[in-house]
Scaffold this motif. Structure first.
Motif, mmCIF file in Angstrom:
data_model
loop_
_atom_site.group_PDB
_atom_site.id
_atom_site.type_symbol
_atom_site.label_atom_id
_atom_site.label_comp_id
_atom_site.label_asym_id
_atom_site.label_seq_id
_atom_site.Cartn_x
_atom_site.Cartn_y
_atom_site.Cartn_z
ATOM 1 N N ARG A 363 -25.045 0.046 24.465
ATOM 2 C CA ARG A 363 -24.629 1.331 23.941
ATOM 3 C C ARG A 363 -23.233 1.448 23.273
ATOM 4 O O ARG A 363 -22.095 0.977 23.354
ATOM 5 C CB ARG A 363 -24.558 2.267 25.431
ATOM 6 C CG ARG A 363 -25.694 2.463 26.076
ATOM 7 C CD ARG A 363 -25.370 3.148 27.537
ATOM 8 N NE ARG A 363 -24.830 4.623 27.255
ATOM 9 C CZ ARG A 363 -25.609 5.474 27.323
ATOM 10 N NH1 ARG A 363 -27.118 5.587 27.206
ATOM 11 N NH2 ARG A 363 -24.901 6.828 27.204
ATOM 12 N N ILE A 364 -23.385 2.075 21.956
ATOM 13 C CA ILE A 364 -22.359 2.092 21.084
ATOM 14 C C ILE A 364 -21.827 3.586 20.796
ATOM 15 O O ILE A 364 -22.660 4.439 20.519
ATOM 16 C CB ILE A 364 -22.691 1.562 19.798
ATOM 17 C CG1 ILE A 364 -23.173 0.050 19.934
ATOM 18 C CG2 ILE A 364 -21.516 1.497 18.814
ATOM 19 C CD1 ILE A 364 -22.242 -0.843 20.406
ATOM 20 N N ARG A 365 -20.526 3.927 21.137
ATOM 21 C CA ARG A 365 -20.042 5.257 20.719
ATOM 22 C C ARG A 365 -19.616 5.498 19.578
ATOM 23 O O ARG A 365 -18.917 4.646 18.955
ATOM 24 C CB ARG A 365 -18.910 5.391 21.971
ATOM 25 C CG ARG A 365 -18.501 6.893 21.696
ATOM 26 C CD ARG A 365 -17.426 7.310 23.016
ATOM 27 N NE ARG A 365 -18.513 7.381 24.287
ATOM 28 C CZ ARG A 365 -19.273 8.240 24.832
ATOM 29 N NH1 ARG A 365 -19.252 9.224 24.239
ATOM 30 N NH2 ARG A 365 -19.881 8.043 25.972
ATOM 31 N N LEU A 366 -20.200 6.689 19.056
ATOM 32 C CA LEU A 366 -19.835 6.978 17.640
ATOM 33 C C LEU A 366 -18.727 8.393 17.855
ATOM 34 O O LEU A 366 -19.348 9.199 18.450
ATOM 35 C CB LEU A 366 -20.970 7.511 16.780
ATOM 36 C CG LEU A 366 -20.841 8.107 15.551
ATOM 37 C CD1 LEU A 366 -20.439 7.045 14.362
ATOM 38 C CD2 LEU A 366 -22.161 8.668 14.955
ATOM 39 N N THR A 367 -17.707 8.105 17.286
ATOM 40 C CA THR A 367 -16.761 9.107 17.298
ATOM 41 C C THR A 367 -16.551 9.932 16.242
ATOM 42 O O THR A 367 -16.322 9.340 15.087
ATOM 43 C CB THR A 367 -15.532 8.728 18.063
ATOM 44 O OG1 THR A 367 -14.753 7.867 17.469
ATOM 45 C CG2 THR A 367 -15.591 8.280 19.505
ATOM 46 N N LEU A 368 -16.161 11.125 16.041
ATOM 47 C CA LEU A 368 -15.864 12.216 14.958
ATOM 48 C C LEU A 368 -14.613 12.805 15.297
ATOM 49 O O LEU A 368 -14.788 13.615 16.299
ATOM 50 C CB LEU A 368 -17.046 12.781 14.397
ATOM 51 C CG LEU A 368 -18.360 12.294 14.180
ATOM 52 C CD1 LEU A 368 -19.325 11.933 15.394
ATOM 53 C CD2 LEU A 368 -19.222 13.085 12.745
ATOM 54 N N ARG A 369 -13.530 12.806 14.144
ATOM 55 C CA ARG A 369 -12.694 13.674 14.293
ATOM 56 C C ARG A 369 -12.409 14.521 13.060
ATOM 57 O O ARG A 369 -11.328 13.852 12.284
ATOM 58 C CB ARG A 369 -11.316 12.947 14.726
ATOM 59 C CG ARG A 369 -11.572 12.322 16.175
ATOM 60 C CD ARG A 369 -9.991 11.328 16.433
ATOM 61 N NE ARG A 369 -9.974 11.058 17.598
ATOM 62 C CZ ARG A 369 -10.470 9.734 18.077
ATOM 63 N NH1 ARG A 369 -11.240 8.997 17.193
ATOM 64 N NH2 ARG A 369 -10.474 9.148 19.355
ATOM 65 N N PRO A 370 -13.061 15.463 12.775
ATOM 66 C CA PRO A 370 -13.232 15.929 11.478
ATOM 67 C C PRO A 370 -11.735 16.665 11.314
ATOM 68 O O PRO A 370 -11.398 17.553 12.185
ATOM 69 C CB PRO A 370 -14.364 17.063 11.530
ATOM 70 C CG PRO A 370 -14.797 17.295 12.997
ATOM 71 C CD PRO A 370 -14.263 15.748 13.627
ATOM 72 N N PRO A 371 -10.954 16.575 10.105
ATOM 73 C CA PRO A 371 -9.718 17.494 9.767
ATOM 74 C C PRO A 371 -10.009 18.951 10.040
ATOM 75 O O PRO A 371 -10.795 19.261 9.930
ATOM 76 C CB PRO A 371 -9.218 16.767 8.652
ATOM 77 C CG PRO A 371 -10.507 16.530 8.045
ATOM 78 C CD PRO A 371 -11.400 15.826 8.853
ATOM 79 N N ARG A 372 -8.920 19.560 10.249
ATOM 80 C CA ARG A 372 -8.675 21.072 10.305
ATOM 81 C C ARG A 372 -9.141 21.591 9.108
ATOM 82 O O ARG A 372 -9.916 22.763 8.703
ATOM 83 C CB ARG A 372 -7.890 21.708 10.702
ATOM 84 C CG ARG A 372 -7.504 21.227 12.243
ATOM 85 C CD ARG A 372 -6.078 22.052 12.699
ATOM 86 N NE ARG A 372 -5.956 21.643 14.179
ATOM 87 C CZ ARG A 372 -6.381 22.455 15.113
ATOM 88 N NH1 ARG A 372 -7.368 23.259 14.859
ATOM 89 N NH2 ARG A 372 -6.156 21.978 16.304
ATOM 90 N N ASN A 373 -8.624 21.024 7.853
ATOM 91 C CA ASN A 373 -8.945 21.284 6.504
ATOM 92 C C ASN A 373 -10.378 20.836 5.889
ATOM 93 O O ASN A 373 -10.462 20.976 4.574
ATOM 94 C CB ASN A 373 -7.980 21.077 5.549
ATOM 95 C CG ASN A 373 -7.700 19.621 5.669
ATOM 96 O OD1 ASN A 373 -8.254 18.905 6.157
ATOM 97 N ND2 ASN A 373 -6.878 19.144 4.797
ATOM 98 N N LEU A 374 -11.201 20.392 6.596
ATOM 99 C CA LEU A 374 -12.495 19.985 6.017
ATOM 100 C C LEU A 374 -13.475 21.062 5.457
ATOM 101 O O LEU A 374 -13.328 22.263 6.138
ATOM 102 C CB LEU A 374 -13.581 19.513 7.488
ATOM 103 C CG LEU A 374 -14.770 18.750 6.961
ATOM 104 C CD1 LEU A 374 -14.632 17.632 5.788
ATOM 105 C CD2 LEU A 374 -15.608 18.337 8.174
ATOM 106 N N THR A 375 -13.822 20.954 4.106
ATOM 107 C CA THR A 375 -14.657 21.996 3.397
ATOM 108 C C THR A 375 -16.082 21.856 2.978
ATOM 109 O O THR A 375 -16.712 22.692 2.711
ATOM 110 C CB THR A 375 -13.698 22.404 2.140
ATOM 111 O OG1 THR A 375 -13.758 20.912 1.308
ATOM 112 C CG2 THR A 375 -12.231 22.613 2.169
ATOM 113 N N GLU A 376 -16.327 20.574 3.501
ATOM 114 C CA GLU A 376 -17.796 20.273 3.125
ATOM 115 C C GLU A 376 -18.495 19.464 3.997
ATOM 116 O O GLU A 376 -17.652 18.543 4.667
ATOM 117 C CB GLU A 376 -17.896 19.640 1.668
ATOM 118 C CG GLU A 376 -17.357 18.311 1.281
ATOM 119 C CD GLU A 376 -17.373 17.865 -0.002
ATOM 120 O OE1 GLU A 376 -17.894 18.534 -1.013
ATOM 121 O OE2 GLU A 376 -16.684 16.751 -0.121
ATOM 122 N N SER A 377 -19.577 19.379 4.101
ATOM 123 C CA SER A 377 -20.450 18.382 4.961
ATOM 124 C C SER A 377 -20.120 17.065 4.439
ATOM 125 O O SER A 377 -20.043 16.750 3.457
ATOM 126 C CB SER A 377 -21.942 18.745 4.842
ATOM 127 O OG SER A 377 -22.314 19.934 5.222
#
Length: 532
Positions: A363-377
């Motif tokens: 099992r591999i954990r994928l982590t995402l920490r999108p910044p607050r100023n993210l503007t697009e997918s």
């Protein structure tokens, strides 16, 4: 690839049948009937035939061989009935055999078999020589490939090996290309429960990532039956400059992602060398789940998902995980990793390096920490690679669609960019462009209409012009999405034999937008006209 070889005696029967191949998709519990037509071209002799069923086995070259009924795990013979089981065809005459296939409820996957026609013993030829007599058996077959539709279809395959060898190692190729051509061979193992249709390409690059050439990889129809291993090949003249190279095989087979394998080799002045010339080392066999991953991004919030990597092989493997931008070329294939840009830094894998014993899952954990100023997918390719001791490697992965916001606008356009006669048909190329903010999966339909102009009949009566639909072609829904701002090429080949006159091509692309994308092009046989 189907190859029929008959060493017919000079006085042997002359027999033909139609169809040689039957491909059908049916539902469990449904009954299928098929008529096989036979033609005795001998004007002076009657042919007596025994009609039976047989299993088929596919060899490394993709050739079908007949086997006794019930010897194949995906056999169709237990569901086939033929009528009659014996027939006599007069000189110059014809006959029909009715084949009935009844698939029981609860069945799924692919079923394969053949209906055979064998000259009865009293009709067989015996040829005598100094050592005795040789009995010739004359047999011909019609092959059946049946897919029982349902949710239990599994299209699974992997590249068993990828090798580079001189053509001198292949006696069957030497008469055509000599001993010094280069032969690339990818052995593909179908581990699913239905046949796959492969379409491969081979990319040659230098150690610094420069592309040398791209070649098709395959052979025949590209069909591989369940449990079969088929070698897909390409042969090129030895016009490659001496040096080190990497061969990358990309094989589409109807699965979620193509099969990808790489190997390194060296072209010398007089020979081709690989790091494992004496023994072909099997490639790693592993899979990654889930198929695709779509996550609604929340800027500034921590998010995670779990991936599973399973080792299906017999040896322990070392695996490296990578996060790359998800990029497809204009044909819908994944762009080689070294040609992509930098991935976003806030998508990570843990662990990134690990070992996996045979039959085990990690099992591999994928982590995402999108910044607050993210503007697009964002669209990422979560890639896992495993390398063997000779430097060859295979890869598998998951497409990550990180979607920012809801109700993203889907907008697309399509244009027919070329149409002309080629290889005995009408070749049509069209390009779809995704101009919206969401990834889309298009389905495509092409229509060929003949334009009949207005005519004046006898007596001055006017016959108004009209349009006749001659052909409608649909492409299967592509497995890989068209990302925002990207283009996708869709190519068609229509049969020719068209009369002189004016025609119109209309392409329709459904992609989930408010309305389909429509493109038109008017053509005249012998020349082209731009659409209005």
């Amino acid at each position: 690839m189907l190859i029929f070889c008959f060493k017919l005696h000079a006085q042997g029967p002359t027999l033909s049948l139609d169809p040689i191949l039957v491909e059908k998709t049916i539902r469990a519990g449904q009954t299928l009937t098929q008529v096989i037509n036979l033609d005795n071209s001998d004007k002076y002799n009657t042919i007596v035939l025994q009609v039976a069923t047989a299993d088929i086995k596919e060899d490394l070259s993709g050739v079908y061989h007949l086997r006794p009924p019930g010897s194949y795990a995906h056999s169709l013979t237990e569901y086939i009935e033929v009528s009659p089981t014996k027939l006599s065809i007069p000189p110059g005459g014809t006959a029909e055999v009715l084949v009935t296939i009844a698939i029981p409820r609860g069945s799924f996957g692919g079923r394969y078999g053949a209906v055979t026609f064998t000259v009865v013993p009293e009709m067989m030829e015996t040829e005598a020589d100094q050592l005795g007599a040789t009995l010739f058996t004359f047999q011909i077959a019609s092959f059946f490939e049946i897919v029982v539709e349902g949710s239990n279809l599994r299209r699974e395959a992997y590249v068993e090996s990828l090798s580079v060898s001189p053509s001198g190692d292949f006696p069957a190729l030497r008469p055509f290309v000599g001993r010094d051509a280069v032969v690339f061979t990818a052995a593909v193992n179908n581990t699913g429960n239905v046949h796959i249709v492969t379409r491969g390409s081979l990319l040659l690059t230098t150690p610094d990532g420069r592309t040398v050439a791209r070649y098709p990889l395959g052979g025949g129809r590209g069909v591989i039956l369940p449990s079969a291993v088929v070698q897909l090949q390409t042969v090129i003249p030895k016009n490659i400059n001496p040096g080190d190279y990497t061969a990358r095989a990309v094989i589409e087979y109807g699965g979620r992602r193509p099969l990808i394998a790489t190997t390194n080799f060296t072209v010398g002045e007089d020979e081709i060398q690989t790091s494992a010339m004496s023994e072909l080392i099997p490639l790693s066999h592993f899979s990654v789940s889930p198929d695709n991953l779509e996550i609604a991004l929340r800027p500034g919030a921590f998010q995670s998902a779990v991936l599973q990597v399973t080792n299906h092989g017999d040896e322990a493997i070392d695996v490296t995980g990578l996060v790359l931008p998800l990029e497809f070329d204009i044909y819908g294939g994944l762009v080689p990793g070294e040609e992509r840009g930098e991935a976003v830094a806030w998508v990570e894998l843990n662990p990134q390096f690990f070992s996996l014993m045979p039959g085990r899952t990690r099992r591999i954990r994928l982590t995402l920490r999108p910044p607050r100023n993210l503007t697009e997918s964002i669209f990422s390719d979560i890639l896992f690679k495993s390398q063997t001791s000779d430097g060859s490697s295979v890869e598998a992965g998951v497409s990550l669609l990180g979607v920012l916001g809801t109700g993203l606008e889907k907008i697309g356009s399509v244009e027919i960019v070329s149409a002309g006669e080629a290889d005995g048909g009408l070749a049509v190329d069209s390009i779809f462009q995704n101009t919206g903010a969401a990834a889309v999966i298009p389905s495509v339909e092409l229509v060929l209409n003949q334009i009949h102009p207005q005519e004046e009949a006898a007596g001055g009566r006017i016959i108004p012009g009209w349009t006749e639909t001659l052909n409608v072609v649909e492409l299967p829904t592509t497995a890989n999405p068209v990302l925002p701002g990207a283009k996708r090429l869709f190519s068609f080949m229509l049969p020719t034999g068209l009369a002189d006159g004016e025609y119109q091509l209309i392409i329709r692309v459904d992609y989930g937008g408010h309305e389909p994308a429509i493109g038109r092009l008017g053509i005249r046989i012998g020349g082209m006209e731009e659409n209005e």
